[in-house]
Design a protein around this motif. Structure first.
Motif, PDB file in Angstrom:
ATOM      1  N   MET A  80       0.825  -1.215   0.000  1.00  0.00           N
ATOM      2  CA  MET A  80       0.000   0.000   0.000  1.00  0.00           C
ATOM      3  C   MET A  80       0.860   1.266   0.000  1.00  0.00           C
ATOM      4  N   ARG A  81       2.045   1.188   0.553  1.00  0.00           N
ATOM      5  CA  ARG A  81       2.909   2.366   0.606  1.00  0.00           C
ATOM      6  C   ARG A  81       3.680   2.594  -0.684  1.00  0.00           C
ATOM      7  N   ARG A  82       3.696   1.591  -1.556  1.00  0.00           N
ATOM      8  CA  ARG A  82       4.432   1.714  -2.823  1.00  0.00           C
ATOM      9  C   ARG A  82       3.887   2.845  -3.670  1.00  0.00           C
ATOM     10  N   GLU A  83       4.786   3.478  -4.364  1.00  0.00           N
ATOM     11  CA  GLU A  83       4.384   4.493  -5.340  1.00  0.00           C
ATOM     12  C   GLU A  83       3.968   3.788  -6.612  1.00  0.00           C
ATOM     13  N   PRO A  84       2.905   4.231  -7.263  1.00  0.00           N
ATOM     14  CA  PRO A  84       2.519   3.599  -8.528  1.00  0.00           C
ATOM     15  C   PRO A  84       3.604   3.798  -9.591  1.00  0.00           C
ATOM     16  N   ALA A  85       3.761   2.800 -10.416  1.00  0.00           N
ATOM     17  CA  ALA A  85       4.742   2.886 -11.506  1.00  0.00           C
ATOM     18  C   ALA A  85       4.269   3.888 -12.555  1.00  0.00           C
ATOM     19  N   THR A  86       5.204   4.668 -13.056  1.00  0.00           N
ATOM     20  CA  THR A  86       4.870   5.620 -14.121  1.00  0.00           C
ATOM     21  C   THR A  86       5.614   5.219 -15.385  1.00  0.00           C
ATOM     22  N   ASP A  87       4.908   5.212 -16.473  1.00  0.00           N
ATOM     23  CA  ASP A  87       5.530   4.852 -17.752  1.00  0.00           C
ATOM     24  C   ASP A  87       5.708   6.049 -18.633  1.00  0.00           C
TER      25      ASP A  87
END
Length: 87
Positions: A80-87
């Protein structure tokens, strides 16, 4: 009472969904959502550990239940603390 793998999976999934909903709500209303959510998550973990320790079961069952709670937290909190991946 016997707790099987299906029950563990279902309950952990429900807790994960509730955690995601809470984080989503916090993100709408505060810039410190992840910090607040993490504190709440650890408080919930500590409260959830009281149930296995207070249960009227043998020591082995208490340890197993506590490890199930810790395992769920070890998976849910970092995800839950992870940052979403950005492409």
């Amino acid at each position: 009472q016997t707790i099987g793998l299906p029950e563990v999976i279902v309950v952990t999934a429900i807790v994960g969904l509730i955690a995601a909903l809470l984080l989503g709500l916090l993100e709408r209303f505060t810039e410190r959502a992840k910090t607040i959510w993490t504190v709440i998550a650890f408080v919930v973990l500590l409260v959830s550990l009281a149930a296995p320790l207070d249960a009227g079961v043998d020591t082995e069952s208490k340890i197993t239940l506590a490890l199930l709670h810790l395992g769920a937290a070890a998976a849910i909190i970092p995800l839950m603390r992870r940052e979403p991946a950005t492409d």
